[in-house]
Design a protein around this motif. Structure first.
Motif, PDB file in Angstrom:
ATOM      1  N   ALA A 257      -1.982   7.531   8.653  1.00  0.00           N
ATOM      2  CA  ALA A 257      -1.877   7.901  10.071  1.00  0.00           C
ATOM      3  C   ALA A 257      -0.473   7.703  10.615  1.00  0.00           C
ATOM      4  N   GLY A 258       0.417   7.161   9.817  1.00  0.00           N
ATOM      5  CA  GLY A 258       1.790   6.926  10.288  1.00  0.00           C
ATOM      6  C   GLY A 258       1.889   5.696  11.186  1.00  0.00           C
ATOM      7  N   LEU A 259       0.978   4.737  10.990  1.00  0.00           N
ATOM      8  CA  LEU A 259       1.000   3.530  11.843  1.00  0.00           C
ATOM      9  C   LEU A 259       1.333   2.252  11.066  1.00  0.00           C
ATOM     10  N   GLY A 260       1.245   2.328   9.721  1.00  0.00           N
ATOM     11  CA  GLY A 260       1.419   1.123   8.897  1.00  0.00           C
ATOM     12  C   GLY A 260       2.757   0.431   9.109  1.00  0.00           C
ATOM     13  N   LEU A 261       3.855   1.199   9.083  1.00  0.00           N
ATOM     14  CA  LEU A 261       5.183   0.578   9.240  1.00  0.00           C
ATOM     15  C   LEU A 261       5.427   0.110  10.669  1.00  0.00           C
ATOM     16  N   SER A 262       4.857   0.824  11.651  1.00  0.00           N
ATOM     17  CA  SER A 262       5.009   0.386  13.057  1.00  0.00           C
ATOM     18  C   SER A 262       4.390  -0.989  13.211  1.00  0.00           C
TER      19      SER A 262
ATOM     20  N   GLU B 244       0.846  -1.203   0.000  1.00  0.00           N
ATOM     21  CA  GLU B 244       0.000   0.000   0.000  1.00  0.00           C
ATOM     22  C   GLU B 244       0.880   1.253   0.000  1.00  0.00           C
ATOM     23  N   ASN B 245       1.923   1.230   0.850  1.00  0.00           N
ATOM     24  CA  ASN B 245       2.861   2.360   0.892  1.00  0.00           C
ATOM     25  C   ASN B 245       3.556   2.547  -0.446  1.00  0.00           C
ATOM     26  N   ALA B 246       4.038   1.412  -0.999  1.00  0.00           N
ATOM     27  CA  ALA B 246       4.782   1.486  -2.262  1.00  0.00           C
ATOM     28  C   ALA B 246       3.925   2.145  -3.345  1.00  0.00           C
ATOM     29  N   ILE B 247       2.673   1.733  -3.426  1.00  0.00           N
ATOM     30  CA  ILE B 247       1.794   2.303  -4.463  1.00  0.00           C
ATOM     31  C   ILE B 247       1.449   3.754  -4.120  1.00  0.00           C
ATOM     32  N   LYS B 248       1.194   3.990  -2.786  1.00  0.00           N
ATOM     33  CA  LYS B 248       0.785   5.344  -2.351  1.00  0.00           C
ATOM     34  C   LYS B 248       1.883   6.367  -2.623  1.00  0.00           C
ATOM     35  N   TYR B 249       3.144   5.984  -2.344  1.00  0.00           N
ATOM     36  CA  TYR B 249       4.226   6.971  -2.455  1.00  0.00           C
ATOM     37  C   TYR B 249       4.954   6.915  -3.805  1.00  0.00           C
ATOM     38  N   THR B 250       4.361   6.217  -4.796  1.00  0.00           N
ATOM     39  CA  THR B 250       4.954   6.176  -6.140  1.00  0.00           C
ATOM     40  C   THR B 250       4.066   7.004  -7.073  1.00  0.00           C
TER      41      THR B 250
ATOM     42  N   TYR C  92       4.868   8.488  12.951  1.00  0.00           N
ATOM     43  CA  TYR C  92       5.866   9.292  12.244  1.00  0.00           C
ATOM     44  C   TYR C  92       5.554   9.306  10.746  1.00  0.00           C
ATOM     45  N   ARG C  93       5.553  10.495  10.163  1.00  0.00           N
ATOM     46  CA  ARG C  93       5.321  10.640   8.722  1.00  0.00           C
ATOM     47  C   ARG C  93       6.359  11.634   8.188  1.00  0.00           C
ATOM     48  N   CYS C  94       6.987  11.255   7.075  1.00  0.00           N
ATOM     49  CA  CYS C  94       7.992  12.180   6.510  1.00  0.00           C
ATOM     50  C   CYS C  94       7.271  13.396   5.899  1.00  0.00           C
ATOM     51  N   ASP C  95       8.016  14.495   5.865  1.00  0.00           N
ATOM     52  CA  ASP C  95       7.419  15.714   5.305  1.00  0.00           C
ATOM     53  C   ASP C  95       6.988  15.497   3.860  1.00  0.00           C
ATOM     54  N   THR C  96       7.781  14.663   3.118  1.00  0.00           N
ATOM     55  CA  THR C  96       7.510  14.423   1.698  1.00  0.00           C
ATOM     56  C   THR C  96       6.155  13.749   1.468  1.00  0.00           C
ATOM     57  N   SER C  97       5.588  13.136   2.544  1.00  0.00           N
ATOM     58  CA  SER C  97       4.360  12.363   2.331  1.00  0.00           C
ATOM     59  C   SER C  97       3.135  13.008   2.974  1.00  0.00           C
ATOM     60  N   ARG C  98       3.288  14.245   3.445  1.00  0.00           N
ATOM     61  CA  ARG C  98       2.174  14.899   4.127  1.00  0.00           C
ATOM     62  C   ARG C  98       0.928  15.015   3.240  1.00  0.00           C
TER      63      ARG C  98
ATOM     64  N   GLU D 182       9.743  -3.233  -3.701  1.00  0.00           N
ATOM     65  CA  GLU D 182      10.525  -2.151  -4.301  1.00  0.00           C
ATOM     66  C   GLU D 182       9.606  -1.187  -5.049  1.00  0.00           C
ATOM     67  N   ASP D 183       9.932   0.095  -5.008  1.00  0.00           N
ATOM     68  CA  ASP D 183       9.133   1.036  -5.798  1.00  0.00           C
ATOM     69  C   ASP D 183      10.021   2.117  -6.389  1.00  0.00           C
ATOM     70  N   THR D 184       9.454   2.851  -7.312  1.00  0.00           N
ATOM     71  CA  THR D 184      10.203   3.966  -7.925  1.00  0.00           C
ATOM     72  C   THR D 184       9.546   5.271  -7.465  1.00  0.00           C
TER      73      THR D 184
HETATM   74  P1  ADP Z   1       1.560   6.225   6.554  1.00  0.00           P
HETATM   75  O1  ADP Z   1       0.183   5.983   6.974  1.00  0.00           O
HETATM   76  O2  ADP Z   1       1.953   7.661   6.633  1.00  0.00           O
HETATM   77  O3  ADP Z   1       1.894   5.626   5.230  1.00  0.00           O
HETATM   78  P2  ADP Z   1       3.515   4.397   7.548  1.00  0.00           P
HETATM   79  O4  ADP Z   1       3.875   4.038   8.959  1.00  0.00           O
HETATM   80  O5  ADP Z   1       3.106   3.309   6.664  1.00  0.00           O
HETATM   81  O6  ADP Z   1       2.462   5.538   7.666  1.00  0.00           O
HETATM   82  O7  ADP Z   1       4.796   5.085   6.948  1.00  0.00           O
HETATM   83  C1  ADP Z   1       5.475   6.083   7.674  1.00  0.00           C
HETATM   84  C2  ADP Z   1       6.128   7.056   6.743  1.00  0.00           C
HETATM   85  O8  ADP Z   1       7.204   6.432   6.020  1.00  0.00           O
HETATM   86  C3  ADP Z   1       5.216   7.546   5.674  1.00  0.00           C
HETATM   87  O9  ADP Z   1       4.449   8.626   6.109  1.00  0.00           O
HETATM   88  C4  ADP Z   1       6.174   7.927   4.570  1.00  0.00           C
HETATM   89  O10 ADP Z   1       6.661   9.225   4.814  1.00  0.00           O
HETATM   90  C5  ADP Z   1       7.293   6.956   4.722  1.00  0.00           C
HETATM   91  N1  ADP Z   1       7.171   5.824   3.781  1.00  0.00           N
HETATM   92  C6  ADP Z   1       6.745   4.590   4.020  1.00  0.00           C
HETATM   93  N2  ADP Z   1       6.814   3.819   2.942  1.00  0.00           N
HETATM   94  C7  ADP Z   1       7.300   4.577   1.949  1.00  0.00           C
HETATM   95  C8  ADP Z   1       7.625   4.376   0.570  1.00  0.00           C
HETATM   96  N3  ADP Z   1       7.448   3.195   0.000  1.00  0.00           N
HETATM   97  N4  ADP Z   1       8.150   5.400  -0.106  1.00  0.00           N
HETATM   98  C9  ADP Z   1       8.348   6.602   0.467  1.00  0.00           C
HETATM   99  N5  ADP Z   1       8.058   6.863   1.759  1.00  0.00           N
HETATM  100  C10 ADP Z   1       7.548   5.890   2.502  1.00  0.00           C
END
Ligand code: ADP
Length: 467
Positions: free
Chosen positions: A430-435, A372-378, A419-425, A400-402
């Protein structure tokens, strides 16, 4: 009160160590003195036996050269000059018949042991014995020797003087135990105190921390390796607790922040319904938006609970056989509509057969979150791929994503809650997926890492045991 204090003291480690030290020291001193006493005793007895033997040799020579009457005269003379209570002589036949005896008044009843006489006569050997003297505290040492075919000479020597001297030694040794006890107790106490000084410091630091001085640490300056180890471990533990407190505080802030906006929107909707006079269709829309906000909130809260339970090991993980290829391909299909919408190409590079043991539902959540992240942030037109390989009883999954990429400084932070990076605001989340992904991977006995280059792409690697 005093008794309670006394009982408390007896329960301290310093007291126990002191008692052990003093006890072992006293016991060692007792063993040394006993060995010493035994040596003195046996030397004294050997000396007495030598005296008796010299006397026997002299009297035997006299008997052989000058006859029985001369021997008799000599033993009487000697017993008088030495003292009749210090030495006695008897001349007996091997059958126990008394041929001559000096005055035995001081020696009370003196038996004639027939077995000894027989043994002396048969074996021609001098026989030594220590005798109890009735009504006396001291003993006598006696020797029987064959001086002629029908003559056995018995000489008895009082051990009064020697035993008095040994007695003085014994008393002195017991007296010596008092300073030894005092000294060993003091030394033991000082050593225990010195050894436990570091432990006390750890205790005092713990008290300070319990009162709120969270920055306090134990000084690592002691000489003992164990105490240095204890202080270092304690400080490491404090660092971790402090880091944990910090992350909990941050999480609280994040939770408050993330809950405030949807709650404010829900409240706004409700307020609008109260004050405005709008057509029913508008109210329906507000209700739909309120339900959506509530669902988001419930989703966030449920994910938070899932993470906490998975990390705490409360969640029970199933151990079922999983067709990993099917799991990945099904997940791809799930995301295909969104990927197609963004013209993202998704591909899978999987082994022919790929089975592993684990919790299918948890593994699915892990793959879903990463995909989901890979598709969302590509961005539009990008690529996302899933690869799996086996090696040494482990499966290595790589997603892997581009996409937009993640700054290197933020690699460790993205696994923290909220935690969410500024690039993905600009993206939802919610910043919980990777946790949650990290909690699942660690609960399955694996690890998750990330590599990424800004504006080039990212890849997440998961390594898991297959059984
Ligand atoms: P979110 O709900 O924001 O996606 P996640 O815990 O899944 O929360 O991810 C935390 C942060 O890590 C994201 O907000 C994003 O900034 C960064 N991130 C995660 N996966 C990717 C990815 N594939 N490419 C770029 N940034 C990513």
């Amino acid at each position: 009160m005093f008794l309670k204090k006394l009982i408390d003291v007896t329960h301290t480690l310093s007291f126990r160590l002191t008692v052990w030290y003093a006890g072992i020291f006293l016991l060692s001193a007792l063993v040394v003195l006993s060995v010493f006493y035994y040596r003195i005793y046996s030397t004294t007895m050997d000396g007495t036996d030598r005296e008796l033997l010299e006397e026997i040799d002299e009297l035997t020579e006299l008997f052989v050269q000058k006859g029985f009457e001369q021997l008799k005269a000599e033993i009487f003379a000697e017993s008088r000059s030495e003292g009749e209570d210090k030495i006695f002589f008897r001349i007996l036949t091997p059958q126990g018949e008394m041929l001559a005896t000096t005055d035995l008044q001081s020696w009370e009843k003196m038996d004639i042991p027939p077995n000894i006489l027989r043994a002396v006569a048969d074996q021609h050997q001098t026989h030594y014995r220590t005798l109890d003297i009735p009504n006396q505290t001291f003993h006598a040492r006696t020797a029987y020797a064959l001086i002629g075919p029908e003559h056995i000479l018995q000489i008895g020597l009082s051990l009064e003087d020697k035993e008095e001297y040994l007695d003085v030694f014994k008393k002195l040794a017991w007296l010596l135990m008092i300073p030894v006890f005092i000294l060993s107790t003091i030394v033991g106490w000082l050593m225990a105190r010195k050894a436990l000084l570091g432990v006390n410091e750890v205790r005092l630091t713990a008290i300070d921390i319990s009162k709120g001085a969270y920055n306090k640490r134990v000084q690592v300056k002691h000489r003992f390796t164990e105490i240095i180890g204890l202080a270092k471990t304690f400080n490491i533990m404090l660092d971790r607790i402090q880091a944990l407190l910090k992350s909990m505080r941050e999480m609280n802030d994040n939770v408050a922040h993330d809950l405030r906006s949807p709650l404010a929107r829900i409240r706004g909707n409700a307020e609008m319904v109260l004050v405005s006079n709008k057509p029913v269709e508008d109210y329906k829309e507000m209700a739909i938006s309120t339900i959506e906000e509530c669902d988001k909130l419930i989703g966030t809260i449920n994910t938070m609970l899932d993470i906490t339970e998975t990390e705490a090991g409360v969640t029970e993980f199933k151990h079922e056989k999983i067709d990993f290829n099917k799991l990945v391909l099904d997940t791809h299909e799930l995301f295909r509509p969104i990927a197609d919408e963004k013209k993202i190409h998704i591909s899978a590079n999987l082994p022919d057969v790929c089975y592993l043991k684990g919790d299918k539902h948890k593994l699915q959540r892990l793959v879903v979150n990463l995909l989901e992240n890979a598709i969302k942030y590509t961005p539009h037109g990008g690529k996302v791929s899933t690869t799996a390989t086996f090696d040494n009883g482990r499966i290595h999954i790589r997603i892997e994503d581009t996409g937009v990429g993640i700054p290197e400084t933020e690699f460790p932070k993205i696994f923290e809650r909220f935690y969410r990076c500024d690039t993905s605001r600009s993206q939802s989340g919610a910043g919980l997926g990777l946790s949650l992904a990290k909690a699942i991977v660690e609960a399955l006995g694996g690890n998750i890492t990330v590599k990424s280059t800004l504006n080039v792409g990212s890849h997440f690697m998961v390594s898991l045991p297959t059984t």
